[in-house]
Scaffold this active site. Structure first.
Site, PDB file in Angstrom:
ATOM      1  N   LYS A  77       0.822  -1.219   0.000  1.00  0.00           N
ATOM      2  CA  LYS A  77       0.000   0.000   0.000  1.00  0.00           C
ATOM      3  C   LYS A  77       0.861   1.277   0.000  1.00  0.00           C
ATOM      4  CE  LYS A  77      -4.038  -1.941   2.427  1.00  0.00           C
ATOM      5  NZ  LYS A  77      -4.789  -1.819   3.703  1.00  0.00           N
ATOM      6  N   TYR A 127     -13.016  -2.915  -1.979  1.00  0.00           N
ATOM      7  CA  TYR A 127     -13.401  -2.717  -0.585  1.00  0.00           C
ATOM      8  C   TYR A 127     -14.928  -2.617  -0.433  1.00  0.00           C
ATOM      9  CZ  TYR A 127      -8.489  -2.012   0.735  1.00  0.00           C
ATOM     10  OH  TYR A 127      -7.146  -2.193   0.984  1.00  0.00           O
ATOM     11  N   ASN A 179      -1.812   0.670   6.872  1.00  0.00           N
ATOM     12  CA  ASN A 179      -1.270  -0.525   7.521  1.00  0.00           C
ATOM     13  C   ASN A 179      -0.463  -1.403   6.559  1.00  0.00           C
ATOM     14  OD1 ASN A 179      -3.386  -1.444   6.017  1.00  0.00           O
ATOM     15  ND2 ASN A 179      -4.519  -2.392   7.703  1.00  0.00           N
ATOM     16  N   HIS A 236      -2.225  -5.190   1.840  1.00  0.00           N
ATOM     17  CA  HIS A 236      -3.490  -5.920   1.716  1.00  0.00           C
ATOM     18  C   HIS A 236      -3.170  -7.377   1.393  1.00  0.00           C
ATOM     19  CE1 HIS A 236      -7.412  -7.268   0.310  1.00  0.00           C
ATOM     20  NE2 HIS A 236      -6.751  -7.830  -0.689  1.00  0.00           N
ATOM     21  N   GLU A 257     -10.006 -11.286  -6.496  1.00  0.00           N
ATOM     22  CA  GLU A 257      -9.035 -10.195  -6.418  1.00  0.00           C
ATOM     23  C   GLU A 257      -7.901 -10.382  -7.438  1.00  0.00           C
ATOM     24  OE1 GLU A 257      -7.904  -9.951  -2.292  1.00  0.00           O
ATOM     25  OE2 GLU A 257      -9.879  -9.175  -1.711  1.00  0.00           O
TER      26      GLU A 257
HETATM   27  P1  IDP Z   1      -7.907  -6.286   6.154  1.00  0.00           P
HETATM   28  O1  IDP Z   1      -7.089  -5.363   5.267  1.00  0.00           O
HETATM   29  O2  IDP Z   1      -7.128  -6.743   7.362  1.00  0.00           O
HETATM   30  O3  IDP Z   1      -8.520  -7.450   5.381  1.00  0.00           O
HETATM   31  P2  IDP Z   1     -10.538  -5.016   6.175  1.00  0.00           P
HETATM   32  O4  IDP Z   1     -11.519  -5.052   7.326  1.00  0.00           O
HETATM   33  O5  IDP Z   1     -10.862  -5.799   4.944  1.00  0.00           O
HETATM   34  O6  IDP Z   1      -9.107  -5.422   6.768  1.00  0.00           O
HETATM   35  O7  IDP Z   1     -10.340  -3.487   5.819  1.00  0.00           O
HETATM   36  C1  IDP Z   1      -9.668  -3.103   4.642  1.00  0.00           C
HETATM   37  C2  IDP Z   1      -8.753  -1.937   4.933  1.00  0.00           C
HETATM   38  O8  IDP Z   1      -9.543  -0.796   5.327  1.00  0.00           O
HETATM   39  C3  IDP Z   1      -7.787  -2.109   6.102  1.00  0.00           C
HETATM   40  O9  IDP Z   1      -6.625  -2.851   5.751  1.00  0.00           O
HETATM   41  C4  IDP Z   1      -7.457  -0.677   6.448  1.00  0.00           C
HETATM   42  O10 IDP Z   1      -6.519  -0.120   5.517  1.00  0.00           O
HETATM   43  C5  IDP Z   1      -8.811  -0.011   6.255  1.00  0.00           C
HETATM   44  N1  IDP Z   1      -9.559   0.048   7.512  1.00  0.00           N
HETATM   45  C6  IDP Z   1     -10.173  -0.986   8.158  1.00  0.00           C
HETATM   46  N2  IDP Z   1     -10.779  -0.562   9.303  1.00  0.00           N
HETATM   47  C7  IDP Z   1     -10.536   0.772   9.366  1.00  0.00           C
HETATM   48  C8  IDP Z   1     -10.907   1.800  10.334  1.00  0.00           C
HETATM   49  O11 IDP Z   1     -11.554   1.538  11.356  1.00  0.00           O
HETATM   50  N3  IDP Z   1     -10.458   3.064  10.051  1.00  0.00           N
HETATM   51  C9  IDP Z   1      -9.736   3.389   8.945  1.00  0.00           C
HETATM   52  N4  IDP Z   1      -9.385   2.458   8.035  1.00  0.00           N
HETATM   53  C10 IDP Z   1      -9.766   1.169   8.234  1.00  0.00           C
HETATM   54 MG    MG Z   2     -10.018  -7.479   4.005  1.00  0.00          MG
END
Ligand code: IDP
Ligand code: MG
Length: 155
Positions: free
Chosen positions: A12, A52, A115, A118, A129
């Site tokens: 990312k 997403y 973070n 992905h 995907e």
């Molecule tokens: P994942 O990436 O661990 O699968 P997901 O729940 O699919 O997590 O969420 C996708 C992405 O959305 C996360 O990796 C993060 O970048 C972002 N994200 C998830 N929850 C939050 C939040 O509470 N605040 C801001 N960004 C979030």
């Molecule tokens: Mg996810």
């Protein structure tokens, strides 16, 4: 025959900005993952809304899209036994402050949405995907000499 899977990883924008792409690739390489595709891509809003879709109604979604569009991403497909769960294990929990030490997210980041990485979370998600980011002729088949250590008899 062992359960060979493919999974999609996106490195990312925070990793690109912070010059940590090599560190992320290196962690996956050290684990022994076999890369079968890689490219850079600048994601548009439609692709991100699809990718997403499960969180598109969350209040943070606009900031997630803005973040994901701030630079290109590096898209990679890895292949191997039970690779979907293994990659998620190396990546760590969504919130870096809750992720286990030793994971990419815990070791290299502090925040969401930035973070680092992905990774597909299921067989169905991985299939969808991979198709979203790669055509069939961008996926390479080859014999990797170290596969016998990671997937074979280990000698
Ligand atoms: P994942 O990436 O661990 O699968 P997901 O729940 O699919 O997590 O969420 C996708 C992405 O959305 C996360 O990796 C993060 O970048 C972002 N994200 C998830 N929850 C939050 C939040 O509470 N605040 C801001 N960004 C979030
Ligand atoms: Mg996810």
């Amino acid at each position: 025959m062992a359960d060979i899977q493919r999974t999609l990883v996106l490195i990312k924008p925070d990793a690109l900005q912070r010059e940590l792409v090599g560190e992320v690739l290196s962690r996956f390489e050290r684990k022994g993952l076999k890369m079968v595709a890689m490219k850079m891509a600048h994601l548009d809003e439609a692709t991100l809304t699809e990718h997403y879709g499960h969180i598109k109604d969350k209040p943070f979604f606009p900031s997630l899209v803005q973040y994901m569009r701030s630079t290109p991403v590096v898209a990679i497909v890895y292949e191997g036994i039970e690779i979907i769960d293994e990659v998620r294990k190396v990546v760590g929990a969504t919130n870096p402050r809750k992720a286990d030490a030793g994971t990419i997210r815990a070791d290299l980041s502090m925040n969401v949405p930035s973070n680092m990485v992905h990774a597909s979370d299921s067989i169905d998600a991985a299939a969808t995907e991979i198709k979203r980011f790669f055509t069939d002729d961008e996926l390479f088949m080859y014999e990797k000499l170290t596969d016998r250590f990671h997937f074979g008899e280990g000698i």
